[in-house]
Structures are given as C-alpha cells and as structure tokens.
Design a protein around this motif. Structure first.
Motif, PDB file in Angstrom:
ATOM      1  N   ARG A  99      -4.292  -1.993   5.817  1.00  0.00           N
ATOM      2  CA  ARG A  99      -3.627  -0.972   4.984  1.00  0.00           C
ATOM      3  C   ARG A  99      -4.400   0.349   5.019  1.00  0.00           C
ATOM      4  N   GLU A 130       5.070  -0.479   5.966  1.00  0.00           N
ATOM      5  CA  GLU A 130       5.256  -0.005   4.592  1.00  0.00           C
ATOM      6  C   GLU A 130       4.354   1.186   4.286  1.00  0.00           C
ATOM      7  N   LYS A 133       5.878   4.111   6.058  1.00  0.00           N
ATOM      8  CA  LYS A 133       7.101   4.529   5.345  1.00  0.00           C
ATOM      9  C   LYS A 133       6.739   5.357   4.117  1.00  0.00           C
ATOM     10  N   ASN A 134       5.761   4.875   3.365  1.00  0.00           N
ATOM     11  CA  ASN A 134       5.342   5.585   2.152  1.00  0.00           C
ATOM     12  C   ASN A 134       4.812   6.983   2.459  1.00  0.00           C
ATOM     13  N   ILE A 320       4.988  -7.188   2.896  1.00  0.00           N
ATOM     14  CA  ILE A 320       5.681  -6.105   2.189  1.00  0.00           C
ATOM     15  C   ILE A 320       5.270  -6.078   0.720  1.00  0.00           C
ATOM     16  N   GLU A 321       5.182  -7.267   0.124  1.00  0.00           N
ATOM     17  CA  GLU A 321       4.791  -7.380  -1.288  1.00  0.00           C
ATOM     18  C   GLU A 321       3.383  -6.852  -1.518  1.00  0.00           C
ATOM     19  N   VAL A 323       1.881  -4.377  -0.188  1.00  0.00           N
ATOM     20  CA  VAL A 323       1.872  -2.911  -0.317  1.00  0.00           C
ATOM     21  C   VAL A 323       2.613  -2.464  -1.568  1.00  0.00           C
ATOM     22  N   LYS A 324       3.731  -3.116  -1.864  1.00  0.00           N
ATOM     23  CA  LYS A 324       4.542  -2.701  -3.007  1.00  0.00           C
ATOM     24  C   LYS A 324       3.883  -3.059  -4.340  1.00  0.00           C
ATOM     25  N   ASN A 325       3.196  -4.197  -4.365  1.00  0.00           N
ATOM     26  CA  ASN A 325       2.494  -4.634  -5.588  1.00  0.00           C
ATOM     27  C   ASN A 325       1.078  -5.106  -5.211  1.00  0.00           C
TER      28      ASN A 325
END
Length: 329
Positions: A99, A130, A133-134, A320-321, A323-325
């Motif tokens: 990340r 992700e 994308k962000n 994906i999770e 990065v999102k959480n």
C-alpha cells in the motif's frame, strides 16, 4: 528506460536487480529499500552494462528520488514465507508495505507500469488498484500481478515428464491466481501439445500449485523461492519493457483488473472475478488484450477452476477491504 526495484535489498530484490542491470533496454536502475540499498547499488554499478544504478533509503526523500521519472516499478518488497506459513499469513505485513509503496508510485511516478511480486498477489494487486483509484491515477493497462513463476514451474515440471530439452519452448497457460488452488495450469492448451498421463495429472498440478512449499522445505526454513522468483520477475518485466518499446506479439499470463482490459469483461463474467491471471498480449500502453482461454478447457481443468474462483473471490475482497477499512494499529 528508468526501472525501479522497490524492495531491492531482499532475497528476491537483489537477484532481480542483478538481472535488470544486465538488460540492455534499461539505462537507469533505481533501487529502493529500508536497508542496505546504497551497498547493493554500488556493488551492481561495477557491472559493465549500460544501466546507471543508484540506491536509496527512506531518509532524505529516498522514495521520491528513487521513484521520480520511473517508467516501470517492480515491487518484490515484503517478508518471506517461513515454514508452515501460508501466503495468506503474510497478508497484514505485506499488504501495508505494498500500500505504502504504491502510494509512492501514485505520488512520484503516476504513469509508470507497476509490477507487483509481493505476496499474496491475489490481494496485493487489488490493494494497489484501490490506492491508485483513490489517488485518481489508476490505469488498469499498467498494473500487473506477476504470476510468471507459476508458468516457469509448469514449463519446467512438464519437461521432466516429456523429456523436452528446453522447457521454455513449451507454452503452458497458467491461469487464476498466485497461491495454492487458485493456480490452474492448463495442460490441455499447451503448445506444442504435451501428453501428461492421467495418473500423473494430480501430482503435476499440485507441484505447480504448491511449488513454493517445496522450496521452503528444501531450504530448511532458511528461505523461500527467491532465485526462481527473481528470474520470473525479470522475465515478465523484460517482456513489458520490450512491448512498450515496440516489440509486438508478446503474450504472457499475468494477474490483471479484467474490466479495464480489452477482452477482460467476458472473462470477468465467466469467472465471477474482476482480477484474474490469463494470457495477456502486451503492447505500447501495457495490457493490450486479455485472451479468454477458460472456454477451451477440459473437464479436469473445469473442476480446478471452480475451486480457484471461490478462493480468489475471498482473496480479492480481502485486499479491497484492507484499503477501504484499514486495520487498527
């Protein structure tokens, strides 16, 4: 052509950097890691090939200096597997490393081709996507999960059965993901055709799927598949570089974001997975076309693929999770 190795001082990073230094298509090679990179760079700089080598540590804006102007970034960074450890066990540590490195790419070389080697690839590539994308710089044609080691193993192991003197002359599509049962070698689609006795199919397939365990065991827990992975990483990186500099007709399996690649939507619909490794033609912009070889498989391979789809869906969702959480520190 400026190439960057992120994680250049590690077990994969050092031999990978050595191979990249020998590539005549590269004129600048930047090495980045948290330790030892200046020494590795100095050592490699004594080799009589065109690439100028520099090494950077995190201090003094090392990541920025290493990544700025990069055309291709190869990421083998992370901790290696230890005995009894699955690729999934590596997830939390390596996910954070990937990340942060991909964020560095987004900040300093947003148009670079990014090749993710760090395991578990089934999750780290969605993590990379992700992050990009962000940052508003995601180009699915330029993000690749390196699954070439599975291809290399399939070529090598089947040659031991067939007696072919040069394993690399046999093209075997290996699809799915890059861990355990998500790895599916399609023996029926080998070119030239190979005759694998039915009694040997399971053993041969399992050996490709769990080849990493074979290396960990043979090294008595002192390491994992570093040298073969470095070779595979270089093989894929060189093909990307050759494709973007004008060579046509290069096809290699790689783990990509299917909806963003020509031909990928059909495969995503067939597999139920947005990320999947299939043979991809490489071109001047990266991933030119994904080939749906899934529809050509035999019944034995269909059973293997059914298991791969289920495993992959969980792996992709986990990335994906992450990065999102993000997990709490």
């Amino acid at each position: 052509m400026k190439a960057v190795v992120a994680g250049a001082s590690g077990g994969i990073g050092q031999p990978l950097s050595l191979l990249l230094k020998t590539c005549p298509l590269i004129d600048e090679l930047a090495l980045y890691d948290v330790v030892n990179t200046p020494g590795v760079a100095t050592d490699l700089s004594h080799i009589s090939s065109p690439a100028k080598v520099t090494g950077y540590l995190p201090k003094d804006d090392g990541m920025k200096n290493a990544f700025t102007g990069a055309d291709i970034v190869i990421i083998p960074a992370g901790i290696p597997r230890k005995p009894g450890m699955t690729r999934d066990d590596l997830f939390k540590i390596n996910a954070g490393i990937v990340r942060d490195l991909v964020q560095g790419c987004a900040d300093h070389c947003p148009t670079a081709y990014i090749l993710v080697i760090s395991n578990p690839v089934n999750s780290t590539v969605p993590i990379a996507a992700e992050v990009l994308k962000n940052a508003g710089v995601f180009d699915p044609l330029k993000l690749f999960g390196v699954t070439t080691l599975d291809v290399v193993r399939a070529e090598t192991f089947v040659a031991e059965l067939t007696g072919v003197s040069d394993p690399s002359k046999t093209v075997i599509p290996v699809v799915g993901g890059h861990s355990g049962e998500t790895i599916v070698p399609l023996w029926s689609l080998a070119k030239p055709a190979v005759n694998v006795p039915e009694s040997k199919l399971d053993t041969l397939t399992t050996r490709v799927q769990f080849g990493g365990d074979e290396v960990v065991k043979a090294k008595d827990g002192a390491g994992s598949a570093t040298l073969s992975m470095a070779f595979a990483g270089f093989r894929f990186a060189e093909k990307v570089i050759r494709a973007v500099t004008g060579t046509t007709g290069i096809v290699e399996p790689t783990f990509v974001y299917l909806p963003g690649v020509d031909g990928g939507a059909e495969i995503a619909k067939h597999t139920g997975c947005d990320y999947f490794s299939v043979p991809v033609e490489l071109g001047p912009k990266g991933a030119l076309k994904a080939f749906n070889v899934i529809k050509e498989v035999n019944d034995y391979e269909k059973e293997l693929l059914a298991k791969a789809y289920e495993g992959l869906k969980g792996n992709i969702g986990k990335g994906i999770e992450f990065v999102k959480n993000p997990p709490q520190k």
